[in-house]
Design a protein around this motif. Structure first.
Motif, PDB file in Angstrom:
ATOM      1  N   UNK A 114       0.834  -1.189   0.000  1.00  0.00           N
ATOM      2  CA  UNK A 114       0.000   0.000   0.000  1.00  0.00           C
ATOM      3  C   UNK A 114       0.875   1.248   0.000  1.00  0.00           C
ATOM      4  N   UNK A 115       0.651   2.120  -0.937  1.00  0.00           N
ATOM      5  CA  UNK A 115       1.342   3.405  -0.971  1.00  0.00           C
ATOM      6  C   UNK A 115       0.426   4.478  -0.398  1.00  0.00           C
ATOM      7  N   UNK A 116       0.936   5.234   0.557  1.00  0.00           N
ATOM      8  CA  UNK A 116       0.157   6.297   1.190  1.00  0.00           C
ATOM      9  C   UNK A 116       0.956   7.587   1.119  1.00  0.00           C
ATOM     10  N   UNK A 117       0.331   8.600   0.540  1.00  0.00           N
ATOM     11  CA  UNK A 117       0.992   9.898   0.405  1.00  0.00           C
ATOM     12  C   UNK A 117       0.102  10.984   0.998  1.00  0.00           C
ATOM     13  N   UNK A 118       0.650  11.804   1.857  1.00  0.00           N
ATOM     14  CA  UNK A 118      -0.108  12.896   2.458  1.00  0.00           C
ATOM     15  C   UNK A 118       0.497  14.241   2.122  1.00  0.00           C
ATOM     16  N   UNK A 119      -0.335  15.252   2.009  1.00  0.00           N
ATOM     17  CA  UNK A 119       0.129  16.598   1.724  1.00  0.00           C
ATOM     18  C   UNK A 119      -0.974  17.560   2.148  1.00  0.00           C
ATOM     19  N   UNK A 125      -4.180   7.182  -1.333  1.00  0.00           N
ATOM     20  CA  UNK A 125      -3.856   5.779  -1.106  1.00  0.00           C
ATOM     21  C   UNK A 125      -3.872   5.046  -2.435  1.00  0.00           C
ATOM     22  N   UNK A 126      -2.885   4.186  -2.631  1.00  0.00           N
ATOM     23  CA  UNK A 126      -2.790   3.432  -3.867  1.00  0.00           C
ATOM     24  C   UNK A 126      -2.353   2.008  -3.552  1.00  0.00           C
ATOM     25  N   UNK A 127      -3.016   1.058  -4.180  1.00  0.00           N
ATOM     26  CA  UNK A 127      -2.715  -0.350  -3.914  1.00  0.00           C
ATOM     27  C   UNK A 127      -1.947  -0.997  -5.055  1.00  0.00           C
ATOM     28  N   UNK A 128      -1.878  -0.299  -6.181  1.00  0.00           N
ATOM     29  CA  UNK A 128      -1.289  -0.920  -7.364  1.00  0.00           C
ATOM     30  C   UNK A 128      -0.101  -0.110  -7.859  1.00  0.00           C
ATOM     31  N   UNK A 131     -12.887   0.436  -3.020  1.00  0.00           N
ATOM     32  CA  UNK A 131     -12.309   1.013  -4.233  1.00  0.00           C
ATOM     33  C   UNK A 131     -10.835   0.645  -4.395  1.00  0.00           C
ATOM     34  N   UNK A 132     -10.115   0.536  -3.297  1.00  0.00           N
ATOM     35  CA  UNK A 132      -8.731   0.050  -3.401  1.00  0.00           C
ATOM     36  C   UNK A 132      -8.702  -1.361  -3.965  1.00  0.00           C
ATOM     37  N   UNK A 133      -9.627  -2.198  -3.526  1.00  0.00           N
ATOM     38  CA  UNK A 133      -9.683  -3.581  -4.020  1.00  0.00           C
ATOM     39  C   UNK A 133     -10.089  -3.652  -5.481  1.00  0.00           C
ATOM     40  N   UNK A 134     -10.729  -2.590  -5.968  1.00  0.00           N
ATOM     41  CA  UNK A 134     -11.104  -2.532  -7.388  1.00  0.00           C
ATOM     42  C   UNK A 134     -10.050  -1.801  -8.221  1.00  0.00           C
ATOM     43  N   UNK A 135      -8.856  -1.652  -7.624  1.00  0.00           N
ATOM     44  CA  UNK A 135      -7.704  -1.035  -8.280  1.00  0.00           C
ATOM     45  C   UNK A 135      -7.893   0.446  -8.613  1.00  0.00           C
ATOM     46  N   UNK A 136      -8.657   1.120  -7.773  1.00  0.00           N
ATOM     47  CA  UNK A 136      -8.724   2.574  -7.821  1.00  0.00           C
ATOM     48  C   UNK A 136      -7.703   3.145  -6.847  1.00  0.00           C
ATOM     49  N   UNK A 137      -7.160   4.300  -7.159  1.00  0.00           N
ATOM     50  CA  UNK A 137      -6.520   5.118  -6.139  1.00  0.00           C
ATOM     51  C   UNK A 137      -7.625   5.819  -5.355  1.00  0.00           C
ATOM     52  N   UNK A 138      -7.338   6.197  -4.122  1.00  0.00           N
ATOM     53  CA  UNK A 138      -8.334   6.887  -3.293  1.00  0.00           C
ATOM     54  C   UNK A 138      -7.733   8.181  -2.758  1.00  0.00           C
ATOM     55  N   UNK A 139      -8.449   9.269  -2.970  1.00  0.00           N
ATOM     56  CA  UNK A 139      -8.067  10.584  -2.449  1.00  0.00           C
ATOM     57  C   UNK A 139      -9.022  10.938  -1.322  1.00  0.00           C
TER      58      UNK A 139
END
Length: 214
Positions: A1-6, A21-24, A54-62
C-alpha cells in the motif's frame, strides 16, 4: 500500500490536508474521492470500508481531510461554510491531479461532504463519475437541487430517523432517473440504530455490498 499525504492552502489560508492511497504499482483503474462529514472522518465505517472497496477494485483513493468542526469555523454561517468547502475541495483536487490523470472517477460524500458533491458534480472532469450520497443534507436547497439536477449515475443512502431526512424532498428525488435511492427504516445520521449494535453492522454490510456492486 502506498500512502501519500500533503496539504494545500484553502479558504482564508487554512491548511487543508489530504491523503492519497494506492494499492497498485501499475496504472490505477480510476480515482475515488472521499468527502467526509463534519465529525465523520474518512476513518469512520461508511468511508473506511468504501475506501477499501475502491482500493480492491484497483482505484486510487483521495481522502480530503478538512476539519469543519474546528473552532476556526464556529462563527461561519452556511453560505460561508459552503464557500470554504468549494474552495478547499477544489484546491485539493486540482493539486492532487496536477501530475496524474484517470479514466474513471467515483465521488463519495457523507453529510456535509454532500455539499462538496454538489459543487463537484458540476465540474466537466466528473461528468461521467459515479456519485455516492451518504446521508445528504436534504434540508439544504443547494444539496437537494444538485441531486435533482445531477447527470451522473448516483446512489443515495439515508435513514428515516435521520434529522436530515425530509420525506417530500426524498420522494421528489425519484424524478431523477440517474439516482438510485435507498431509504433505511429506523437508522440515524450515521446509518445506525441508536442502541442496536449488531443490526447496525448488518446495515453497514448491506450498504457496502451495494457500494461494491455500484
Amino acid at each position: 500500500m502506498n500512502i501519500h499525504g500533503d496539504y494545500v492552502q484553502g479558504y482564508k489560508d487554512r491548511k487543508i490536508s489530504y491523503t492519497v492511497l494506492s494499492k497498485t504499482e501499475s496504472k490505477a483503474k480510476g480515482l475515488a474521492i472521499i468527502f467526509p462529514g463534519q465529525g465523520y472522518t474518512a476513518q469512520a465505517p461508511l468511508l473506511y470500508y468504501s475506501t477499501g472497496i475502491y482500493l480492491n477494485q484497483n482505484y486510487d483513493v483521495l481522502q480530503v481531510n478538512y476539519q469543519y468542526n474546528d473552532p476556526f469555523y464556529r462563527e461561519f454561517g452556511f453560505e460561508e461554510i459552503a464557500e470554504a468547502i468549494r474552495t478547499d475541495v477544489g484546491a485539493v483536487i486540482d493539486h492532487a491531479l496536477q501530475n496524474a490523470s484517470y479514466d474513471d472517477y467515483a465521488l463519495i460524500g457523507k453529510s456535509i461532504g454532500t455539499i462538496a458533491l454538489g459543487f463537484e458534480v458540476q465540474r466537466e472532469l466528473f461528468r461521467n463519475a459515479k456519485v455516492i450520497w451518504f446521508t445528504p443534507l436534504l434540508g439544504r436547497d443547494f444539496v437537494w437541487n444538485a441531486m435533482m439536477r445531477s447527470k451522473q449515475r448516483g446512489l443515495c443512502f439515508i435513514g428515516d430517523n435521520d434529522s436530515c431526512y425530509i420525506e417530500e424532498r426524498f420522494q421528489q428525488l425519484r424524478e431523477n432517473p440517474k439516482l438510485t435511492l435507498r431509504l433505511i427504516p429506523g437508522v440515524n445520521h450515521g446509518l445506525e440504530y441508536e442502541t442496536d449494535l449488531f443490526p447496525s453492522l448488518d446495515v453497514l454490510k448491506q450498504v457496502m455490498k451495494e457500494v461494491e456492486a455500484f
